[in-house]
Write an enzyme that holds these catalytic residues in place. Sequence first.
Site, PDB file in Angstrom:
ATOM      1  CE  LYS A 155      26.323  37.550 -89.815  1.00 41.67           C
ATOM      2  NZ  LYS A 155      25.667  38.817 -90.201  1.00 41.67           N
ATOM      3  N   GLY A 194      35.352  38.965 -95.316  1.00 42.65           N
ATOM      4  CA  GLY A 194      35.090  40.181 -94.550  1.00 42.65           C
ATOM      5  C   GLY A 194      36.392  40.812 -94.113  1.00 42.65           C
ATOM      6  CD  GLU A 208      38.365  44.790 -85.895  1.00 43.58           C
ATOM      7  OE1 GLU A 208      38.179  45.549 -86.876  1.00 43.58           O
ATOM      8  OE2 GLU A 208      37.857  44.967 -84.778  1.00 43.58           O
ATOM      9  CD  GLU A 241      38.797  34.517-100.709  1.00 40.97           C
ATOM     10  OE1 GLU A 241      39.560  35.488-100.934  1.00 40.97           O
ATOM     11  OE2 GLU A 241      38.857  33.434-101.305  1.00 40.97           O
ATOM     12  CB  CYS A 290      38.290  42.369-100.638  1.00 42.03           C
ATOM     13  SG  CYS A 290      37.629  41.203-101.814  1.00 42.03           S
ATOM     14  CD  GLU A 298      39.923  46.287 -97.083  1.00 43.57           C
ATOM     15  OE1 GLU A 298      39.565  45.844 -95.984  1.00 43.57           O
ATOM     16  OE2 GLU A 298      39.843  45.624 -98.136  1.00 43.57           O
TER      17      GLU A 298
HETATM   18  P1  NDP Z   1      33.022  42.431 -90.930  1.00 50.62           P
HETATM   19  O1  NDP Z   1      34.233  41.645 -91.207  1.00 50.62           O
HETATM   20  O2  NDP Z   1      32.717  42.788 -89.523  1.00 50.62           O
HETATM   21  O3  NDP Z   1      31.724  41.700 -91.505  1.00 50.62           O
HETATM   22  C1  NDP Z   1      31.704  40.581 -92.361  1.00 50.62           C
HETATM   23  C2  NDP Z   1      30.655  39.572 -91.886  1.00 50.62           C
HETATM   24  O4  NDP Z   1      31.058  38.973 -90.655  1.00 50.62           O
HETATM   25  C3  NDP Z   1      29.297  40.189 -91.617  1.00 50.62           C
HETATM   26  O5  NDP Z   1      28.297  39.269 -91.978  1.00 50.62           O
HETATM   27  C4  NDP Z   1      29.348  40.411 -90.129  1.00 50.62           C
HETATM   28  O6  NDP Z   1      28.093  40.571 -89.548  1.00 50.62           O
HETATM   29  C5  NDP Z   1      30.040  39.146 -89.662  1.00 50.62           C
HETATM   30  N1  NDP Z   1      30.679  39.218 -88.363  1.00 50.62           N
HETATM   31  C6  NDP Z   1      31.016  40.315 -87.628  1.00 50.62           C
HETATM   32  N2  NDP Z   1      31.619  39.949 -86.473  1.00 50.62           N
HETATM   33  C7  NDP Z   1      31.680  38.590 -86.483  1.00 50.62           C
HETATM   34  C8  NDP Z   1      32.202  37.611 -85.566  1.00 50.62           C
HETATM   35  N3  NDP Z   1      32.806  37.958 -84.434  1.00 50.62           N
HETATM   36  N4  NDP Z   1      32.104  36.311 -85.901  1.00 50.62           N
HETATM   37  C9  NDP Z   1      31.521  35.933 -87.051  1.00 50.62           C
HETATM   38  N5  NDP Z   1      31.001  36.806 -87.941  1.00 50.62           N
HETATM   39  C10 NDP Z   1      31.083  38.131 -87.675  1.00 50.62           C
HETATM   40  O7  NDP Z   1      33.062  43.733 -91.784  1.00 50.62           O
HETATM   41  P2  NDP Z   1      32.234  45.083 -91.515  1.00 50.62           P
HETATM   42  O8  NDP Z   1      30.998  45.015 -92.266  1.00 50.62           O
HETATM   43  O9  NDP Z   1      32.124  45.396 -90.061  1.00 50.62           O
HETATM   44  O10 NDP Z   1      33.210  46.141 -92.166  1.00 50.62           O
HETATM   45  C11 NDP Z   1      34.329  46.624 -91.429  1.00 50.62           C
HETATM   46  C12 NDP Z   1      35.484  46.877 -92.354  1.00 50.62           C
HETATM   47  O11 NDP Z   1      35.926  45.653 -92.879  1.00 50.62           O
HETATM   48  C13 NDP Z   1      35.137  47.702 -93.565  1.00 50.62           C
HETATM   49  O12 NDP Z   1      35.253  49.051 -93.298  1.00 50.62           O
HETATM   50  C14 NDP Z   1      36.139  47.240 -94.566  1.00 50.62           C
HETATM   51  O13 NDP Z   1      37.325  47.955 -94.427  1.00 50.62           O
HETATM   52  C15 NDP Z   1      36.386  45.825 -94.186  1.00 50.62           C
HETATM   53  N6  NDP Z   1      35.679  44.865 -95.037  1.00 50.62           N
HETATM   54  C16 NDP Z   1      36.405  44.191 -95.925  1.00 50.62           C
HETATM   55  C17 NDP Z   1      35.799  43.292 -96.763  1.00 50.62           C
HETATM   56  C18 NDP Z   1      36.593  42.556 -97.743  1.00 50.62           C
HETATM   57  O14 NDP Z   1      36.027  41.800 -98.528  1.00 50.62           O
HETATM   58  N7  NDP Z   1      37.889  42.740 -97.754  1.00 50.62           N
HETATM   59  C19 NDP Z   1      34.360  43.054 -96.740  1.00 50.62           C
HETATM   60  C20 NDP Z   1      33.664  43.793 -95.718  1.00 50.62           C
HETATM   61  C21 NDP Z   1      34.326  44.662 -94.916  1.00 50.62           C
HETATM   62  P3  NDP Z   1      27.484  42.068 -89.486  1.00 50.62           P
HETATM   63  O15 NDP Z   1      27.222  42.470 -90.887  1.00 50.62           O
HETATM   64  O16 NDP Z   1      26.245  41.916 -88.747  1.00 50.62           O
HETATM   65  O17 NDP Z   1      28.504  42.908 -88.805  1.00 50.62           O
END
Ligand code: NDP
Length: 472
Positions: free
Chosen positions: A178, A230, A233, A252, A286, A383
């Site tokens: 996904k 991601g 949280e 990660e 990240c 972050e």
């Molecule tokens: P998320 O962790 O929410 O998103 C990462 C992926 O997980 C997306 O494909 C998301 O879908 C999906 N997802 C969201 N909720 C769930 C769930 N409950 N179960 C399974 N999959 C899920 O990151 P965000 O895009 O919301 O970003 C929020 C914050 O996270 C950012 O501001 C940043 O600080 C941090 N972040 C950090 C990353 C890293 O690599 N360290 C990468 C991305 C974000 P969808 O896109 O539809 O929400």
Amino acid sequence: MFEYAPAPESRDVVDLSPSYGLFINGEFVDGSGPSFKTVNPATEETLAEIATASSDDVDRAVQAARKAFGVWSALPGAERAKYLFRIARIIQERARELAVLESLDNGKPIRESRDVDLPLVAAHFFYYAGWADKLEHAGFGTKPLGVAGQVIPWNFPLLMLAWKIAPALACGNTVVLKPAETTPLTALLFADICRQADLPPGVVNIVTGAGETGAAVVAHPDVDKVAFTGSTEVGRIIARSVAGTGKKLTLELGGKAANIVFDDAAIDQAVEGVVNGIFFNQGHVCCAGSRLLVQESVQEELLAALKRRLGTLRLGDPLDKNTDIGAINSAEQLAKIRRLSDLGEAEGAERWSPACELPAKGFWFPPTLFTGVAQSHSIAREEIFGPVLSVLTFRTPAEAVEKANNTPYGLSAGVWTEKGSRILWMADRLRAGVVWANTFNKFDPASPFGGYKESGYGREGGRHGLGAYLDV
Ligand code: NDP
């Protein structure tokens, strides 16, 4: 600053459809959830309508992957390698199209998608193609796990796909992936590449949608392995959902890396490394070097040079080949960067940005640095995931280590010094998965990547990355 004539990359290499379905069992099919729009964050223009996969659609994708697993895992490694090499070559052939599409959907400068993301994507497929017939030499056995459910973020959409899919397929697994809601387009173009490469149907399935679709992939009982990149949280939610199921899990997650500059470092090189560390990809990285730790004796000199350099960064149209800083990926992310930056000021740090005109449409944030930052400030702990650097100082190497490790994260760190012995001393003590010395944000498919503490667990990349996709 020099005036540059516009140097736009052509959009014509990309053939966008008005709408996209899900990629299940080698076919594009409708999704049963409500469709959503993906927009160009630099202009807010709608690029396409994207299908949402419901849990029934996810179930179909997992079933297709399960069926394909029988065929795929039974192929000799050398045969699987042929497909992966073919995919790698098609990615190279279609690199320009993929790079333009990535910049359109994500907002990153074309210079980065063209010169960093795409070469690394192809390199990952080449690298893991090479392992497919040599698994017995990797030391993790040769037995694949089954169906991998993979959920990836929006900051490196195609590169994260490559990090997930290449090792999974090399080891004989099949996948349901996904992509992030705001950046699904290159994953869907990759689906087309799988067809072009004649990959057996069901080996790769792409399900688009929001967090709920991701949650359905993770929770599906017939998924054997979950890989997530991601936020910390969501990583926590996933770890809870997987606990006790027997599924293998790699996470990660976030980071708050220290980029540490000693007084004997080559200052101009260090400035380049600091800029690359936090302003590459708008800081949506990240492992970004979001905390600059500078030795007190060179603080003034370094900050003066850094500010001069920031004044030369060009922000604007991601498709312009002269652009250094592109658009922030979404309105939500922009709101988060603004909130944390305002908090930085409210908590007492001093904010600075170069004179920089922001385009009227789209999501933009100027390169920003904060001085007078204390370790207790939110901008030193959380972050931000944007082009915002927090500057702290130190006097001794021990203090640098103490401050660098004073974070719940542990993904990466950078050390700038002329002394090799000091690099080794520091690397021994820094609690970070990757420690770069006199460089930053260097990636190679042969090198494992991953974190300590709240940055997650498991390693991706290199020989170690195979271990996550084999029954060891
Ligand atoms: P998320 O962790 O929410 O998103 C990462 C992926 O997980 C997306 O494909 C998301 O879908 C999906 N997802 C969201 N909720 C769930 C769930 N409950 N179960 C399974 N999959 C899920 O990151 P965000 O895009 O919301 O970003 C929020 C914050 O996270 C950012 O501001 C940043 O600080 C941090 N972040 C950090 C990353 C890293 O690599 N360290 C990468 C991305 C974000 P969808 O896109 O539809 O929400």
